[in-house]
Design an enzyme around this catalytic site. Structure first.
Site, mmCIF file in Angstrom:
data_model
loop_
_atom_site.group_PDB
_atom_site.id
_atom_site.type_symbol
_atom_site.label_atom_id
_atom_site.label_comp_id
_atom_site.label_asym_id
_atom_site.label_seq_id
_atom_site.Cartn_x
_atom_site.Cartn_y
_atom_site.Cartn_z
ATOM 1 N N SER A 175 67.845 -16.287 2.145
ATOM 2 C CA SER A 175 68.451 -16.423 3.474
ATOM 3 C C SER A 175 67.722 -15.970 4.593
ATOM 4 O O SER A 175 67.995 -16.402 5.692
ATOM 5 C CB SER A 175 69.681 -15.409 3.375
ATOM 6 O OG SER A 175 69.275 -14.165 2.797
ATOM 7 N N HIS A 203 73.318 -20.651 1.750
ATOM 8 C CA HIS A 203 72.780 -21.515 2.751
ATOM 9 C C HIS A 203 72.198 -22.673 2.312
ATOM 10 O O HIS A 203 71.598 -23.544 3.073
ATOM 11 C CB HIS A 203 71.251 -20.817 3.013
ATOM 12 C CG HIS A 203 71.790 -19.256 3.819
ATOM 13 N ND1 HIS A 203 72.142 -18.956 5.021
ATOM 14 C CD2 HIS A 203 71.661 -18.212 3.148
ATOM 15 C CE1 HIS A 203 72.413 -17.845 4.962
ATOM 16 N NE2 HIS A 203 72.062 -17.139 4.137
ATOM 17 N N LYS A 235 79.647 -20.065 6.643
ATOM 18 C CA LYS A 235 78.337 -20.601 7.078
ATOM 19 C C LYS A 235 78.409 -22.144 7.428
ATOM 20 O O LYS A 235 79.205 -22.317 8.331
ATOM 21 C CB LYS A 235 77.155 -20.313 6.000
ATOM 22 C CG LYS A 235 77.085 -18.765 6.103
ATOM 23 C CD LYS A 235 76.124 -18.026 4.893
ATOM 24 C CE LYS A 235 76.223 -16.567 5.213
ATOM 25 N NZ LYS A 235 75.798 -15.752 3.941
HETATM 26 C C1 LIG Z 1 75.911 -14.621 3.700
HETATM 27 C C2 LIG Z 1 75.706 -14.330 2.131
HETATM 28 C C3 LIG Z 1 76.592 -13.920 1.389
HETATM 29 C C4 LIG Z 1 77.704 -13.073 1.575
HETATM 30 O O1 LIG Z 1 78.539 -14.122 2.150
HETATM 31 P P1 LIG Z 1 79.919 -13.516 2.973
HETATM 32 O O2 LIG Z 1 80.937 -14.540 2.916
HETATM 33 O O3 LIG Z 1 79.390 -13.468 4.387
HETATM 34 O O4 LIG Z 1 80.118 -12.261 2.675
HETATM 35 C C5 LIG Z 1 75.874 -13.871 -0.062
HETATM 36 N N1 LIG Z 1 74.893 -14.483 -0.460
HETATM 37 C C6 LIG Z 1 73.939 -14.727 0.648
HETATM 38 C C7 LIG Z 1 72.816 -15.551 0.022
HETATM 39 C C8 LIG Z 1 74.195 -14.866 2.104
HETATM 40 O O5 LIG Z 1 73.488 -15.423 2.770
#
Ligand SMILES: *Cc1c(COP(=O)(O)O)cnc(C)c1O
Length: 382
Positions: A175, A203, A235
């Site tokens: 990330s 991602h 995302k």
């Molecule tokens: C954003 C993210 C999460 C958490 O997801 P949310 O829905 O924002 O709680 C988990 N793993 C990775 C790699 C992330 O980037």
């Protein structure tokens, strides 16, 4: 009673203090931040769907049909037909028997890890995994082994020495660095050592693969090779929530046992309706992924011309490593003065000494936006 002032003062002194910006506009490249127009390059809205009119329209229709709240947890009041349909559509999208919705990716990761791994078991993770995967490890009671980032030999050794049931969990796309895990090699190692492999593709989904199938489509891996897939909806999908996709038995086990599924309120049904709409768009509008690739290539060319040495990343996550938290803040400030928003990413989000600007792209960035970013970066030239 704990004195709270000291840690706050220390965070300030160490340039680690954080506070949320207040937006007066939707989440999109051209934003209004505390009343001031800013061009943003730090959101995870990779496909530009967070403010898409069709997704918003589906959200509205969802509210008209289902109201605002979901009332209780999935297993208490039930969940709507919209939740059910979205789960089926996500199972179909990921080519798995079932999918299960969660209220956030953080909770989905805790669910999988605490369900598949416990006392006497071994959990193996890449050192740069997302905090929620690490926290799952702290919570589950298993022996947590973290291998140096992308070090396959170290991962292999940890698999060899593992006791009890073994789960290896990695980010598909890291990330904060944007690089890809070598999933074919990890899948091979896990098969040889009879370990579960879990991929957190927060991602990758929507961004990689010609139909947006993410890291697994990119590497052409199937459900046998990667039995547990976690995806987030906040995302590339542009909405909120997350899901786990896998076998019938895996999903049924999560429903029976996962505390972050059982003891929390279901997402509003309208979010599920909005996400059904974004899933359709994401699968169909391939141009969004192509546009992202084009932006990434143009950015890397431009940044190289300015003399920046960028770490290898082919994804819309393009970090500019500053080193100290102080330098990262200074860089972020220099960009902000020029109307560009890229927040500084500092420890503990990234390891000490690797504070950075995490520049991210969205399919809705224009060429002119990119030129403005590159022009502003001139002031940071090495
Ligand atoms: C954003 C993210 C999460 C958490 O997801 P949310 O829905 O924002 O709680 C988990 N793993 C990775 C790699 C992330 O980037």
């Amino acid at each position: 009673m704990k004195d709270l002032r000291l840690p706050l003062e220390r965070a300030r002194r160490d340039h680690l203090y954080r506070r949320p910006l207040v937006l007066d506009s939707p989440q999109q490249p051209e934003m209004v931040v505390a009343g001031r127009p800013m061009l943003g390059f730090c959101s995870n809205d990779y496909l530009g769907l967070a403010a898409d009119a069709r997704v918003a329209e589906a959200f509205h229709r969802g509210i008209d049909r289902w109201g605002s709240g979901s009332g209780a947890a999935h297993l208490v009041t039930g969940h709507s037909r919209a939740h059910e349909q979205l789960e089926q559509e996500l199972a179909d999208f990921t080519g798995r028997e079932r999918a299960l919705l969660f209220s956030s990716g953080y909770m989905a990761n805790l669910a999988v890890i605490t369900t598949l791994s416990g006392r006497g078991d071994t959990l193996i993770e890449d050192r740069l995994n997302h905090a929620s995967l690490i926290d799952g490890g702290r919570l589950c009671g298993a022996r947590l082994r973290r291998f140096p980032h992308a070090d396959l030999a170290a991962a292999g050794k940890q698999l060899q020495n593992a006791t009890g049931e073994t789960l290896l969990a990695v980010d598909g796309v890291f990330s904060m660095d944007g690089d890809l895990a070598d999933l074919p090699a990890l899948a091979d190692l896990c098969r040889r050592h009879q370990a579960w492999l879990m991929v957190d593709d927060a991602h990758g989904l929507g961004v990689l693969g010609s139909t947006g199938g993410g890291s697994l489509e990119h590497w052409r891996l199937d459900a046998q090779q990667v039995p547990v897939l976690m995806g987030t909806l906040g995302k590339a999908f542009g909405t909120a929530g997350a899901f786990v996709a896998g076998s019938e038995a895996l999903i049924e086990t999560l429903i029976q046992e996962a505390r972050t599924y059982i003891f929390t309120t279901a997402l509003p049904a309208a979010v599920a309706e909005a996400t059904r709409s974004s899933l359709k768009i994401l699968r169909k509008e391939r141009w969004r992924r192509e546009r992202l690739q084009e932006l990434v290539e143009k950015f890397r060319e431009g940044a190289a011309r300015l003399g920046f040495a960028l770490p290898a990343s082919t994804t819309p996550i393009q970090p500019l490593i500053a080193g100290s938290a102080e330098t990262a803040l200074e860089w972020s400030g220099l960009l902000a003065e020029q109307g560009i928003l890229v927040t500084a990413i500092r420890p503990p989000t990234v390891p000490r000494g690797s504070a950075r600007l995490r520049i991210t792209f969205s399919a809705s960035h224009t060429d002119e936006h990119l030129q403005r970013l590159l022009a502003a970066l001139e002031r940071l030239r090495p």
